[in-house]
Design a protein around this motif. Sequence first.
Motif, mmCIF file in Angstrom:
data_model
loop_
_atom_site.group_PDB
_atom_site.id
_atom_site.type_symbol
_atom_site.label_atom_id
_atom_site.label_comp_id
_atom_site.label_asym_id
_atom_site.label_seq_id
_atom_site.Cartn_x
_atom_site.Cartn_y
_atom_site.Cartn_z
ATOM 1 N N VAL A 1 0.854 -1.185 0.000
ATOM 2 C CA VAL A 1 0.000 0.000 0.000
ATOM 3 C C VAL A 1 0.893 1.239 0.000
ATOM 4 O O VAL A 1 1.892 1.282 0.718
ATOM 5 N N VAL A 2 0.514 2.233 -0.804
ATOM 6 C CA VAL A 2 1.247 3.504 -0.801
ATOM 7 C C VAL A 2 0.253 4.647 -0.693
ATOM 8 O O VAL A 2 -0.796 4.642 -1.337
ATOM 9 N N THR A 3 0.605 5.627 0.154
ATOM 10 C CA THR A 3 -0.186 6.852 0.231
ATOM 11 C C THR A 3 0.711 8.043 -0.052
ATOM 12 O O THR A 3 1.941 7.920 -0.077
ATOM 13 N N LEU A 4 0.103 9.210 -0.267
ATOM 14 C CA LEU A 4 0.855 10.410 -0.627
ATOM 15 C C LEU A 4 0.846 11.413 0.506
ATOM 16 O O LEU A 4 -0.222 11.787 1.007
ATOM 17 N N SER A 5 2.041 11.848 0.913
ATOM 18 C CA SER A 5 2.145 12.827 1.977
ATOM 19 C C SER A 5 2.919 14.036 1.502
ATOM 20 O O SER A 5 3.274 14.152 0.317
ATOM 21 N N TYR A 6 3.155 14.965 2.443
ATOM 22 C CA TYR A 6 3.879 16.200 2.098
ATOM 23 C C TYR A 6 4.634 16.691 3.325
ATOM 24 O O TYR A 6 4.189 16.482 4.468
ATOM 25 N N LEU A 7 5.748 17.349 3.085
ATOM 26 C CA LEU A 7 6.628 17.879 4.131
ATOM 27 C C LEU A 7 5.889 18.736 5.172
ATOM 28 O O LEU A 7 6.292 18.792 6.339
ATOM 29 N N GLY A 8 4.800 19.361 4.738
ATOM 30 C CA GLY A 8 3.991 20.183 5.648
ATOM 31 C C GLY A 8 3.421 19.403 6.822
ATOM 32 O O GLY A 8 2.889 19.989 7.769
ATOM 33 N N GLY A 9 3.538 18.086 6.795
ATOM 34 C CA GLY A 9 3.108 17.258 7.929
ATOM 35 C C GLY A 9 4.123 17.224 9.054
ATOM 36 O O GLY A 9 3.800 16.832 10.180
ATOM 37 N N GLU A 10 5.354 17.639 8.780
ATOM 38 C CA GLU A 10 6.367 17.626 9.856
ATOM 39 C C GLU A 10 7.041 18.970 10.073
ATOM 40 O O GLU A 10 7.656 19.196 11.110
#
Length: 259
Positions: free
Chosen positions: A144-153
Amino acid sequence: MGLLDGKTALVAGVANKDSIAWAVTMALVREGARVALTYQNERLEGRVRNLAQECDPPLPCFQMDATIDEDVTKAFGAIGQEFGGKLDMLVHSIAFARKEDLAGGIVETSSEGFKLAQEVSAYTLISLMRGALPLMKAAGGGSVVTLSYLGGERVVPNYNVMGICKAALESAVRYLAWDTGKHNIRVNAVSAGPIKTLAARGISGFTTVLDQVAAKAPLGRNVTQEEVGNACLFLLSPWASGITGEVLYVDAGYNIMGM
Ligand code: NAD
């Protein structure tokens, strides 16, 4: 011979040809996977079906609003039928926040806006994995792969509530990896650099973010959908068989910079 010949995949989150999910679909199809798509609602149906028709053979498409349990159950039922009761790969490329929650002060975020963004952008990874679990167990495992972004950390001005959602999403990746590893299921995220898509257009000052990355990233540019699609392909493929619970940055190296 493709890397994924005989493998099956569900990609959730295609809205148009600019969608990251469409680039992942193209990479999976290129490597021989059988791919099914889901689209959120009737408004997007025509566009997604037209894209699906461009593939040879055309890709099957099913309607699924990921926040509606009946939709998820129905869609995974149809996907199970399509793929003989088995699913090898799941791509979760879904996020939403109200426009007013992607600008200005985070202290102004309403409870309603917060809950909506979290439900769509983080919780749906859990509900989609629940739908996929029996099919992946039947396949002897999955990825499984999802998409994230640096704005989460890190703080990215205006990303606001979506940053909090991505933090929750990345944490969900780790908990889901722990929970489903016993079934030989891997769960990872790709943290993509900024790309002009429908969703990104809702973020206030997005062009400034693109300019900032191009100016400061080690590679001196932004990334493309294709680059993100290929990284997702890697994590979904047997080449990543020892990797789970990880966040892989595909951002021209921007995240390593201190200034
Ligand atoms: P996009 O607008 O093409 O894709 C977002 C998708 O989410 C759309 O297909 C939309 O229909 C779907 N969606 C929203 N609510 C839904 C619901 N209730 N049920 C089912 N589907 C729903 O934009 P994108 O940029 O390709 O976004 C895909 C993912 O990539 C998102 O998680 C986004 O946060 C992430 N991401 C984007 C960027 C970027 O700069 N574009 C960077 C990093 C991560």
